[in-house]
Scaffold this motif. Structure first.
Motif, short mmCIF file in Angstrom:
data_model
loop_
_atom_site.label_atom_id
_atom_site.label_comp_id
_atom_site.label_asym_id
_atom_site.label_seq_id
_atom_site.Cartn_x
_atom_site.Cartn_y
_atom_site.Cartn_z
N LEU A 57 106.19 11.74 40.25
CA LEU A 57 106.81 12.25 39.02
C LEU A 57 108.16 12.81 39.12
CD1 LEU A 57 106.35 12.64 35.89
CD2 LEU A 57 105.16 14.71 36.55
N PHE A 58 108.47 13.69 40.15
CA PHE A 58 109.74 14.09 40.22
C PHE A 58 110.98 12.81 40.63
CE2 PHE A 58 112.86 15.23 43.60
CZ PHE A 58 113.57 16.21 42.81
N ARG A 59 110.38 11.96 41.58
CA ARG A 59 111.62 11.01 41.85
C ARG A 59 111.58 10.19 40.41
NH1 ARG A 59 108.60 7.47 46.30
NH2 ARG A 59 110.62 6.41 45.93
N LEU A 60 110.53 9.99 39.49
CA LEU A 60 110.82 9.08 38.29
C LEU A 60 111.82 10.09 37.29
CD1 LEU A 60 110.23 6.99 36.36
CD2 LEU A 60 108.16 8.16 35.65
N ASP A 61 111.45 11.28 37.25
CA ASP A 61 112.45 12.04 36.39
C ASP A 61 113.83 12.23 36.93
OD1 ASP A 61 112.81 14.42 34.39
OD2 ASP A 61 113.25 15.34 36.05
N TYR A 62 114.00 12.28 38.21
CA TYR A 62 115.22 12.33 38.93
C TYR A 62 116.06 10.98 38.61
CZ TYR A 62 119.04 12.64 42.31
OH TYR A 62 120.14 12.78 43.00
N TRP A 63 115.24 9.90 38.72
CA TRP A 63 115.92 8.57 38.39
C TRP A 63 116.28 8.48 36.78
CZ3 TRP A 63 113.24 4.47 35.80
CH2 TRP A 63 114.02 3.18 35.66
N LEU A 64 115.27 8.85 36.11
CA LEU A 64 115.55 8.78 34.67
C LEU A 64 117.05 9.45 34.14
CD1 LEU A 64 111.96 8.99 32.97
CD2 LEU A 64 113.53 6.95 33.00
N ARG A 65 117.23 10.64 34.92
CA ARG A 65 118.18 11.59 34.46
C ARG A 65 119.50 10.91 34.77
NH1 ARG A 65 117.12 16.47 32.72
NH2 ARG A 65 114.85 17.10 32.82
N ALA A 66 119.44 9.70 35.73
CA ALA A 66 120.59 9.34 36.58
C ALA A 66 120.62 7.90 36.71
CB ALA A 66 121.20 9.94 37.77
N ARG A 67 119.91 7.22 35.76
CA ARG A 67 119.50 5.87 36.00
C ARG A 67 120.70 4.81 35.80
NH1 ARG A 67 117.49 6.93 30.88
NH2 ARG A 67 118.27 5.76 29.17
N SER A 68 121.83 5.34 35.40
CA SER A 68 122.92 4.23 35.03
C SER A 68 123.88 4.45 36.57
CB SER A 68 123.95 5.02 34.02
OG SER A 68 124.38 6.35 34.44
N THR A 69 123.53 5.22 37.25
CA THR A 69 124.02 5.22 38.79
C THR A 69 123.21 5.14 39.96
OG1 THR A 69 124.15 7.87 38.91
CG2 THR A 69 126.02 6.54 37.90
N ARG A 70 121.92 4.99 39.60
CA ARG A 70 121.06 5.05 40.78
C ARG A 70 119.99 4.05 40.34
NH1 ARG A 70 120.73 9.43 44.38
NH2 ARG A 70 122.06 11.07 43.64
#
Length: 439
Positions: free
Chosen positions: A51-64
Motif C-alpha cells: 500500500l505504501f508503494r502504491l501511494d508513493y507511486w500515485l503521488r509521483a506517477r508522472s515521473t516514476r
C-alpha cells in the motif's frame, strides 16, 4: 475479468497457506494462536508495504514507473494505469477540441463574448476585443453593461426576447455602428455576438436621405405639372379628343402626389425608432369621423362601427390617424359594392385593439408576410387601378413600432380580410383618469 478472478483465487490460496503456516509455527512454539498472530502480522506488514508503494507511486506517477507487484495489488495498479491513460487521452482530446474552438472563434468576423447569469464576461475572442475595446486580463468577470454604456443596450439585455439584434450608434469619437445579438444557452448563460454594421447603417442612412430629398425635389415640379394639366383640362376651347389623355394625366399626377406624400411621411417616421409617449387620443370619436368620411366618398353603405370600449389611447394623434385611415381606405378599395366593412375598437387583458374587417377580395396566404414591405403588391395591375401608393401598410407598420404595438393580418382569398392593431395595456387610459389628470 478472468484475470481478476484468477488474481483473487491466488490471493485466497495465499491466505489459506498463511493460515496453515501459522498453525505449523504455533505447534512448533507450543501456542497455535501465537503462531497465527505472528504469520498474520507478517502478512499485514507486507500488505501495508505494498500500500505504501502504491501511494508513493500515485503521488509521483508522472515521473516514476508503477511498482512491479503481483496478485491483487498488481491488478489494482494495472487498473489505475489504465484509468490514468484514459483520463490523459480524454484530457488531450478536450484540449485539442478547445484549441480548435478558440482558433475558429478567433477567426470569426463577428465578435463572440460569453456571459454568465450576472452578465459578467467569462471569455471573448479577438474580434470582440477589437470592436468593444476589451482587455484580456482586466475585463474578465466585469459586467458587460459597465463596458458597453448605452441605455438601449441595457434595455435589450434585460428583456427576455432576443429574437432581433440591437444596433448601437457610435460613441463619442467613433464612427462605428455595432449590432449586438444575444443567444441564451446552458441554463442562464448568454452568448453575445457583436457585428460591425457601419456599412449597412451608412447605406440605410443614404437611402433614407435620398428618398426624403428626392421626394422634396419632386413635389414642386409635380405641383406645377398638375396645375398646368388642370388648367388645360378646364379650357372650353380644348379639342375633345385631348380631354381623355389630359384626364389620365391628372389621375396619374394625383397618384404621384399621393406617393410623394407617403414617402415623406415614411421618411419622417424613419427618423426615430423610439417609442412615443404621446397624449390621450379619443379613439371612438376618431373612428366615428373615419366612418363618416368613408360614407361620404365611397359606395359602401354597409360600414358599421362597433365600439366595445371607451378607453383612450396614449400616442401621437397624427400618426394614429394616418395608420387607422390607411387601413380603412384599404378595406374600401378592395371591397366591391354590396360588401360590408366593420370598424371595431375593443380592449381586453392584453391591451387595446383596433380592427378593420371586410368582405372583399381577400389576400392569398403566401403574400401576407410581405404586405408591409414598401411598394409590395399582391396584384400590381389591380392595385394600380385602385390608385394606391403601395406604402400604406408600411406606414401602418412604422406607426405601430412607434407605439409598441403590433399589426396582425388574417385573410381568406375571395372572402375578405381583417387587419388588427394591438396596443399594450400601458397605452390605455380610462376617460375618468383623463379627467382627473386635467383637474
Amino acid at each position: 475479468m478472468q484475470h481478476s478472478i484468477q488474481a483473487w483465487g491466488r490471493t485466497a490460496a495465499k491466505l489459506a497457506g498463511a493460515i496453515v503456516l501459522g498453525v505449523i509455527v504455533g505447534f512448533m512454539l507450543g501456542h497455535v494462536l501465537a503462531g497465527l498472530c505472528l504469520v498474520f502480522g507478517a502478512l499485514l506488514a507486507w500488505q501495508l508495504f505494498n500500500l505504501f508503494r502504491l501511494d508513493y507511486w500515485l503521488r509521483a506517477r508522472s515521473t516514476r514507473d508503477p511498482p512491479d507487484v503481483d496478485g491483487i495489488w498488481g491488478d489494482v495498479i494495472t487498473n489505475v494505469v489504465r484509468l490514468h491513460r484514459r483520463k490523459r487521452y480524454h484530457k488531450q482530446r478536450l484540449l485539442r477540441v478547445f484549441r480548435e474552438i478558440r482558433q475558429s472563434t478567433a477567426a470569426m468576423p463577428d465578435g463572440v463574448v460569453v456571459l454568465n447569469g450576472q452578465h459578467e464576461i467569462l471569455w471573448f475572442n479577438r474580434t470582440a476585443q477589437r470592436l468593444i475595446g476589451l482587455k484580456r486580463n482586466a475585463d474578465l468577470r466585469i459586467r458587460i453593461t459597465n463596458l458597453v454604456r448605452d441605455p438601449e443596450f441595457a434595455r435589450y439585455l434585460h428583456t427576455d426576447d432576443f429574437t432581433d439584434p440591437v444596433m448601437i450608434a457610435p460613441a463619442v469619437g467613433s464612427d462605428v455602428y455595432l449590432s449586438f445579438q444575444m443567444v441564451p444557452y446552458g441554463g442562464d448563460q448568454l452568448l453575445m455576438l457583436v457585428r460591425d454594421v457601419t456599412r449597412q447603417a451608412r447605406l440605410e442612412s443614404m437611402r433614407k436621405d435620398f428618398v426624403a430629398n428626392a421626394s422634396h425635389e419632386l413635389r414642386s415640379p409635380l405641383t406645377v405639372i398638375a396645375g398646368y394639366v388642370e388648367t388645360l383640362g378646364s379650357d372650353p376651347t380644348l379639342d375633345p379628343e385631348l380631354r381623355p389623355p389630359l384626364e389620365e394625366m391628372r389621375r396619374q399626377a394625383e397618384r404621384m402626389t399621393l406617393i410623394i406624400h407617403d414617402l415623406l411621411e415614411l421618411s419622417k417616421l424613419d427618423e426615430s425608432d423610439e417609442e412615443l409617449a404621446g397624449e390621450p387620443i379619443d379613439v371612438p370619436t376618431l373612428l366615428a369621423m373615419l366612418r363618416k368620411d368613408l360614407l361620404s366618398r365611397a359606395s359602401h353603405p354597409l360600414v358599421s362601427l362597433r365600439l366595445d370600449s371607451d378607453a383612450l389611447l396614449l400616442g401621437d394623434e397624427l400618426e394614429i390617424h394616418s395608420a387607422f385611415s390607411n387601413l380603412v381606405d384599404n378595406a374600401a378599395k378592395y371591397t366591391p359594392a354590396g360588401g360590408s366593412i366593420e370598424i371595431r375598437w375593443f380592449s381586453d387583458s392584453e391591451g387595446g385593439h383596433f380592427s378593420v374587417a371586410d368582405t372583399g377580395i381577400g389576400i392569398p396566404a403566401e403574400h401576407i408576410p410581405r404586405l408591409t414591405e414598401r411598394f409590395y403588391r399582391v396584384d400590381p395591375g389591380r392595385s394600380r387601378a385602385t390608385g394606391g401608393s403601395g406604402l400604406g401598410l408600411a406606414i401602418v407598420k412604422h406607426v405601430m413600432q412607434h407605439h409598441g404595438a403590433t399589426l396582425t393580418i388574417t385573410s381568406v382569398d375571395g372572402k375578405g380580410s381583417t387587419f388588427m392593431c394591438s396596443f399594450p395595456t400601458t397605452r390605455l387610459l380610462r376617460p375618468r383618469a383623463v379627467a382627473s389628470l386635467g383637474s
